[in-house]
Scaffold this motif. Structure first.
Motif, short mmCIF file in Angstrom:
data_model
loop_
_atom_site.label_atom_id
_atom_site.label_comp_id
_atom_site.label_asym_id
_atom_site.label_seq_id
_atom_site.Cartn_x
_atom_site.Cartn_y
_atom_site.Cartn_z
N ALA A 19 0.78 -1.23 -0.04
CA ALA A 19 -0.16 0.05 0.11
C ALA A 19 0.68 1.29 0.02
O ALA A 19 0.45 2.18 -0.40
CB ALA A 19 -0.74 -0.09 1.18
N GLU A 20 1.95 1.06 0.47
CA GLU A 20 2.95 2.44 0.77
C GLU A 20 3.95 2.61 -0.39
O GLU A 20 4.35 3.58 -0.56
CB GLU A 20 3.86 2.24 2.27
CG GLU A 20 2.86 2.32 3.17
CD GLU A 20 3.75 1.92 4.61
OE1 GLU A 20 4.97 1.67 4.45
OE2 GLU A 20 3.32 2.14 5.49
N ALA A 21 3.78 1.57 -1.24
CA ALA A 21 5.01 1.54 -2.30
C ALA A 21 4.49 2.70 -3.54
O ALA A 21 3.24 2.59 -3.80
CB ALA A 21 5.15 -0.03 -2.94
N ALA A 22 5.38 2.95 -3.99
CA ALA A 22 5.17 4.03 -5.02
C ALA A 22 4.76 3.20 -6.37
O ALA A 22 5.49 2.42 -6.65
CB ALA A 22 6.53 4.92 -5.48
N PRO A 23 3.98 3.62 -7.10
CA PRO A 23 3.72 3.02 -8.48
C PRO A 23 4.86 2.87 -9.19
O PRO A 23 5.68 3.83 -9.49
CB PRO A 23 2.45 3.88 -9.04
CG PRO A 23 2.13 4.63 -8.12
CD PRO A 23 3.01 4.92 -6.88
N GLY A 24 5.10 1.74 -10.04
CA GLY A 24 5.98 1.58 -11.02
C GLY A 24 6.67 0.06 -11.10
O GLY A 24 6.24 -0.51 -10.29
N PRO A 25 7.65 -0.16 -12.03
CA PRO A 25 8.07 -1.27 -12.36
C PRO A 25 9.01 -1.67 -11.16
O PRO A 25 9.45 -0.95 -10.49
CB PRO A 25 8.82 -1.38 -13.56
CG PRO A 25 9.10 0.10 -13.78
CD PRO A 25 7.99 0.84 -13.11
N ARG A 26 9.18 -3.23 -10.89
CA ARG A 26 10.00 -3.47 -10.01
C ARG A 26 10.91 -4.73 -10.65
O ARG A 26 10.26 -5.57 -11.29
CB ARG A 26 9.27 -4.10 -8.74
CG ARG A 26 8.32 -2.98 -7.72
CD ARG A 26 9.58 -1.96 -7.35
NE ARG A 26 9.11 -1.02 -6.39
CZ ARG A 26 8.19 0.19 -6.69
NH1 ARG A 26 8.04 0.50 -8.00
NH2 ARG A 26 7.72 0.98 -5.83
N PRO A 27 11.98 -4.89 -10.10
CA PRO A 27 12.92 -5.89 -10.60
C PRO A 27 12.63 -7.39 -9.98
O PRO A 27 12.19 -7.55 -9.00
CB PRO A 27 14.42 -5.49 -10.39
CG PRO A 27 14.39 -4.53 -9.06
CD PRO A 27 12.99 -3.99 -9.31
N VAL A 28 12.41 -8.41 -11.09
CA VAL A 28 12.32 -9.76 -10.66
C VAL A 28 13.53 -10.39 -10.03
O VAL A 28 14.55 -10.34 -10.69
CB VAL A 28 11.68 -10.51 -11.69
CG1 VAL A 28 11.65 -11.90 -11.49
CG2 VAL A 28 10.42 -9.84 -12.33
N LEU A 29 13.60 -10.89 -9.00
CA LEU A 29 14.83 -11.42 -8.51
C LEU A 29 14.59 -12.96 -8.64
O LEU A 29 15.74 -13.57 -8.86
CB LEU A 29 14.60 -11.38 -6.80
CG LEU A 29 14.48 -9.79 -6.26
CD1 LEU A 29 14.18 -10.13 -4.74
CD2 LEU A 29 16.03 -9.33 -6.41
N HIS A 30 13.57 -13.46 -8.81
CA HIS A 30 13.40 -15.14 -8.95
C HIS A 30 12.13 -15.39 -9.62
O HIS A 30 11.19 -14.96 -9.23
CB HIS A 30 13.49 -15.71 -7.50
CG HIS A 30 13.41 -17.24 -7.70
ND1 HIS A 30 14.46 -18.23 -8.04
CD2 HIS A 30 12.23 -18.05 -7.28
CE1 HIS A 30 13.72 -19.37 -8.29
NE2 HIS A 30 12.47 -19.31 -7.84
N ALA A 31 12.04 -16.17 -10.59
CA ALA A 31 10.76 -16.60 -11.17
C ALA A 31 10.94 -18.09 -11.66
O ALA A 31 11.77 -18.53 -12.08
CB ALA A 31 10.47 -15.60 -12.56
N SER A 32 9.74 -18.90 -10.99
CA SER A 32 9.65 -20.30 -11.17
C SER A 32 8.25 -20.73 -11.31
O SER A 32 7.15 -19.85 -11.27
CB SER A 32 10.27 -21.18 -10.27
OG SER A 32 9.68 -20.95 -8.93
N ALA A 33 7.86 -21.83 -11.32
CA ALA A 33 6.57 -22.40 -11.35
C ALA A 33 5.76 -22.38 -10.32
O ALA A 33 4.63 -22.30 -10.08
CB ALA A 33 6.39 -24.06 -11.95
#
Length: 249
Positions: A19-33
Protein backbone atom coordinates in the motif's frame (compact mmCIF):
# COMPACT_ATOMS: atom_id res chain seq x y z
CA UNK A 1 -4.30 -19.80 -19.67
CA UNK A 2 -3.26 -16.80 -17.59
CA UNK A 3 -6.13 -15.35 -15.51
CA UNK A 4 -6.76 -11.61 -15.64
CA UNK A 5 -6.94 -11.33 -11.86
CA UNK A 6 -5.54 -13.51 -9.07
CA UNK A 7 -7.00 -13.22 -5.54
CA UNK A 8 -4.42 -13.81 -2.84
CA UNK A 9 -4.02 -13.86 0.92
CA UNK A 10 -1.45 -11.44 2.29
CA UNK A 11 0.41 -11.16 5.59
CA UNK A 12 -0.52 -7.88 7.26
CA UNK A 13 2.92 -6.28 6.97
CA UNK A 14 3.17 -7.28 3.29
CA UNK A 15 -0.16 -5.57 2.58
CA UNK A 16 1.12 -2.44 4.32
CA UNK A 17 4.34 -2.35 2.28
CA UNK A 18 2.40 -2.78 -0.96
CA UNK A 19 0.00 0.00 0.00
CA UNK A 20 2.91 2.36 0.74
CA UNK A 21 4.93 1.53 -2.38
CA UNK A 22 5.24 4.13 -5.12
CA UNK A 23 3.68 2.95 -8.41
CA UNK A 24 6.06 1.61 -11.02
CA UNK A 25 8.04 -1.39 -12.27
CA UNK A 26 10.06 -3.57 -9.92
CA UNK A 27 12.98 -5.91 -10.71
CA UNK A 28 12.35 -9.65 -10.60
CA UNK A 29 14.69 -11.54 -8.29
CA UNK A 30 13.50 -15.09 -9.02
CA UNK A 31 10.78 -16.67 -11.16
CA UNK A 32 9.69 -20.31 -11.28
CA UNK A 33 6.53 -22.39 -11.44
CA UNK A 34 6.14 -22.23 -7.66
CA UNK A 35 7.31 -18.73 -6.70
CA UNK A 36 8.03 -15.30 -8.13
CA UNK A 37 10.02 -12.78 -6.07
CA UNK A 38 10.50 -9.09 -6.78
CA UNK A 39 12.51 -6.35 -5.08
CA UNK A 40 9.89 -4.10 -3.49
CA UNK A 41 12.11 -1.26 -2.32
CA UNK A 42 14.38 -3.49 -0.25
CA UNK A 43 11.79 -6.15 0.56
CA UNK A 44 11.80 -9.49 -1.24
CA UNK A 45 8.08 -9.72 -2.04
CA UNK A 46 6.90 -13.10 -3.25
CA UNK A 47 3.92 -14.59 -5.01
CA UNK A 48 3.70 -18.31 -4.27
CA UNK A 49 1.64 -21.12 -5.76
CA UNK A 50 -0.68 -23.40 -3.83
CA UNK A 51 2.03 -26.07 -3.75
CA UNK A 52 4.74 -23.80 -2.32
CA UNK A 53 5.42 -23.06 1.35
CA UNK A 54 3.49 -20.09 2.74
CA UNK A 55 6.43 -17.72 3.06
CA UNK A 56 5.74 -14.87 5.52
CA UNK A 57 6.94 -12.27 2.98
CA UNK A 58 4.76 -13.51 0.12
CA UNK A 59 1.30 -13.25 -1.35
CA UNK A 60 -0.38 -16.66 -1.12
CA UNK A 61 -2.27 -17.78 -4.21
CA UNK A 62 -4.40 -20.84 -4.91
CA UNK A 63 -2.92 -21.36 -8.38
CA UNK A 64 -1.24 -24.75 -8.74
CA UNK A 65 1.40 -23.37 -11.13
CA UNK A 66 2.88 -19.93 -11.82
CA UNK A 67 4.87 -20.99 -14.88
CA UNK A 68 2.81 -18.87 -17.29
CA UNK A 69 3.64 -15.76 -15.27
CA UNK A 70 7.37 -16.38 -15.01
CA UNK A 71 9.32 -14.02 -17.25
CA UNK A 72 6.58 -11.37 -17.30
CA UNK A 73 7.37 -7.77 -16.25
CA UNK A 74 6.18 -6.76 -12.77
CA UNK A 75 4.73 -3.44 -11.63
CA UNK A 76 3.16 -2.31 -8.36
CA UNK A 77 0.59 0.33 -7.62
CA UNK A 78 -2.43 1.12 -5.45
CA UNK A 79 -1.89 -1.87 -3.19
CA UNK A 80 -1.69 -4.44 -5.96
CA UNK A 81 0.94 -6.33 -7.93
CA UNK A 82 0.63 -6.68 -11.70
CA UNK A 83 2.53 -9.38 -13.55
CA UNK A 84 2.27 -8.96 -17.30
CA UNK A 85 -1.45 -8.32 -17.78
CA UNK A 86 -2.53 -10.12 -14.61
CA UNK A 87 -3.47 -8.19 -11.49
CA UNK A 88 -2.65 -9.85 -8.18
CA UNK A 89 -5.23 -8.45 -5.77
CA UNK A 90 -5.35 -9.01 -1.99
CA UNK A 91 -8.67 -10.57 -0.95
CA UNK A 92 -7.91 -11.47 2.67
CA UNK A 93 -5.31 -10.88 5.37
CA UNK A 94 -3.37 -13.46 7.37
CA UNK A 95 -1.12 -13.20 10.41
CA UNK A 96 2.08 -15.29 10.02
CA UNK A 97 3.23 -14.74 13.59
CA UNK A 98 3.76 -17.80 15.79
CA UNK A 99 1.03 -17.72 18.44
CA UNK A 100 1.42 -21.00 20.34
CA UNK A 101 4.37 -22.92 21.74
CA UNK A 102 3.40 -26.32 23.12
CA UNK A 103 5.16 -28.59 25.61
CA UNK A 104 8.54 -29.68 24.27
CA UNK A 105 9.81 -31.61 27.26
CA UNK A 106 13.56 -31.61 27.88
CA UNK A 107 15.14 -29.36 25.23
CA UNK A 108 17.20 -31.28 22.68
CA UNK A 109 19.41 -29.60 20.10
CA UNK A 110 18.29 -30.83 16.69
CA UNK A 111 21.26 -31.77 14.50
CA UNK A 112 21.67 -30.06 11.14
CA UNK A 113 21.99 -32.08 7.95
CA UNK A 114 25.59 -30.86 7.61
CA UNK A 115 27.18 -28.38 9.99
CA UNK A 116 29.94 -26.39 8.26
CA UNK A 117 33.21 -26.36 10.17
CA UNK A 118 33.71 -23.38 12.45
CA UNK A 119 30.05 -22.79 13.28
CA UNK A 120 30.42 -24.01 16.87
CA UNK A 121 26.73 -23.82 17.77
CA UNK A 122 26.39 -23.53 21.55
CA UNK A 123 25.29 -26.58 23.50
CA UNK A 124 23.11 -24.41 25.74
CA UNK A 125 21.42 -22.81 22.72
CA UNK A 126 22.36 -19.28 23.70
CA UNK A 127 23.40 -17.46 20.52
CA UNK A 128 25.41 -14.28 20.95
CA UNK A 129 26.67 -11.57 18.60
CA UNK A 130 29.91 -13.57 18.28
CA UNK A 131 27.98 -16.28 16.40
CA UNK A 132 26.53 -13.95 13.77
CA UNK A 133 29.56 -13.72 11.48
CA UNK A 134 29.58 -17.54 11.33
CA UNK A 135 25.87 -17.72 10.46
CA UNK A 136 24.58 -14.76 8.43
CA UNK A 137 24.93 -15.45 4.72
CA UNK A 138 26.80 -18.72 5.35
CA UNK A 139 26.03 -22.22 4.16
CA UNK A 140 24.16 -23.85 1.26
CA UNK A 141 20.64 -23.21 0.02
CA UNK A 142 18.57 -20.53 -1.77
CA UNK A 143 18.37 -19.00 1.67
CA UNK A 144 21.76 -19.77 3.27
CA UNK A 145 21.57 -22.42 5.97
CA UNK A 146 23.08 -20.15 8.61
CA UNK A 147 20.29 -17.62 8.01
CA UNK A 148 17.69 -20.36 8.43
CA UNK A 149 19.18 -21.38 11.78
CA UNK A 150 19.16 -17.77 12.93
CA UNK A 151 15.60 -17.18 11.68
CA UNK A 152 14.36 -20.23 13.58
CA UNK A 153 16.06 -18.98 16.76
CA UNK A 154 14.76 -15.41 16.47
CA UNK A 155 11.18 -16.38 15.62
CA UNK A 156 11.02 -18.90 18.46
CA UNK A 157 12.39 -16.49 21.04
CA UNK A 158 9.86 -13.89 19.87
CA UNK A 159 7.04 -16.45 20.15
CA UNK A 160 8.14 -17.26 23.71
CA UNK A 161 8.03 -13.58 24.63
CA UNK A 162 11.80 -13.67 25.19
CA UNK A 163 13.37 -11.71 22.32
CA UNK A 164 17.02 -10.74 22.62
CA UNK A 165 17.25 -6.99 21.83
CA UNK A 166 21.05 -7.00 21.76
CA UNK A 167 21.22 -9.84 19.24
CA UNK A 168 18.31 -8.37 17.25
CA UNK A 169 20.13 -5.06 16.89
CA UNK A 170 23.29 -6.83 15.76
CA UNK A 171 21.31 -8.83 13.18
CA UNK A 172 19.78 -5.65 11.76
CA UNK A 173 23.23 -4.08 11.40
CA UNK A 174 24.60 -7.13 9.55
CA UNK A 175 21.53 -8.05 7.53
CA UNK A 176 22.86 -6.54 4.31
CA UNK A 177 25.59 -9.18 3.95
CA UNK A 178 23.15 -11.90 2.87
CA UNK A 179 20.69 -12.23 -0.02
CA UNK A 180 17.65 -9.95 -0.16
CA UNK A 181 15.27 -12.88 0.31
CA UNK A 182 17.18 -14.13 3.34
CA UNK A 183 17.42 -10.61 4.78
CA UNK A 184 13.66 -10.24 4.39
CA UNK A 185 13.00 -13.57 6.12
CA UNK A 186 15.33 -12.59 8.98
CA UNK A 187 13.33 -9.38 9.37
CA UNK A 188 10.15 -11.49 9.44
CA UNK A 189 11.69 -13.66 12.17
CA UNK A 190 12.54 -10.57 14.21
CA UNK A 191 8.81 -9.78 14.11
CA UNK A 192 7.91 -13.34 15.19
CA UNK A 193 6.73 -14.30 11.68
CA UNK A 194 7.56 -17.71 10.27
CA UNK A 195 6.70 -20.50 7.89
CA UNK A 196 3.51 -22.28 9.01
CA UNK A 197 5.46 -25.55 9.26
CA UNK A 198 7.64 -24.05 12.00
CA UNK A 199 4.60 -22.66 13.79
CA UNK A 200 2.93 -26.08 13.60
CA UNK A 201 5.98 -27.88 15.05
CA UNK A 202 6.34 -25.38 17.89
CA UNK A 203 2.65 -25.76 18.74
CA UNK A 204 2.67 -29.57 18.52
CA UNK A 205 6.14 -31.18 18.35
CA UNK A 206 5.12 -34.56 16.96
CA UNK A 207 6.60 -36.78 14.26
CA UNK A 208 4.28 -35.44 11.54
CA UNK A 209 4.95 -31.75 12.18
CA UNK A 210 8.69 -32.42 12.38
CA UNK A 211 8.63 -34.25 9.03
CA UNK A 212 6.62 -31.43 7.44
CA UNK A 213 9.13 -28.85 8.69
CA UNK A 214 12.11 -30.84 7.44
CA UNK A 215 10.45 -31.01 4.00
CA UNK A 216 10.66 -27.21 3.58
CA UNK A 217 13.23 -26.48 0.88
CA UNK A 218 16.47 -28.36 0.46
CA UNK A 219 17.95 -27.30 3.81
CA UNK A 220 15.67 -24.52 5.12
CA UNK A 221 13.45 -26.78 7.21
CA UNK A 222 16.44 -28.43 8.88
CA UNK A 223 17.96 -25.03 9.63
CA UNK A 224 14.72 -23.65 11.06
CA UNK A 225 14.29 -26.76 13.22
CA UNK A 226 17.84 -26.53 14.52
CA UNK A 227 17.46 -22.83 15.29
CA UNK A 228 14.13 -23.31 17.04
CA UNK A 229 15.50 -26.13 19.20
CA UNK A 230 18.50 -23.95 20.10
CA UNK A 231 16.09 -21.20 21.17
CA UNK A 232 14.05 -23.59 23.32
CA UNK A 233 17.22 -24.82 25.00
CA UNK A 234 18.45 -21.27 25.56
CA UNK A 235 15.28 -20.30 27.42
CA UNK A 236 15.40 -23.47 29.53
CA UNK A 237 18.99 -22.78 30.62
CA UNK A 238 18.66 -19.03 31.05
CA UNK A 239 18.78 -17.65 34.58
CA UNK A 240 16.61 -14.66 35.54
CA UNK A 241 19.65 -12.35 35.75
CA UNK A 242 20.81 -13.56 32.31
CA UNK A 243 17.75 -12.34 30.44
CA UNK A 244 18.66 -10.33 27.32
CA UNK A 245 18.84 -6.61 27.82
CA UNK A 246 18.92 -6.92 31.60
CA UNK A 247 22.04 -6.10 33.57
CA UNK A 248 23.14 -8.32 36.42
CA UNK A 249 22.77 -6.77 39.86
Amino acid sequence: MIPRQIPVAAPTRVRQRLAEAAPGPRPVLHASATAIYVDLDGLALGLVSATASRVPCALWSTLPDLGDLAGQPVTVGYGALTIGGTEVRISRLVDPRITTVGRHGTPRIEPLLAVPSGWDLPADGRLTTAHLDRLIGRGPGLTPLGDDVLAGWLATRAALGRPDPVLAGAVRRRIGVTTLLSATLLDCALHGEAFPQLADWLADPCRDTRAALLAVGATSGAGLLAGASLALASVATEQPTDRPGRAAA
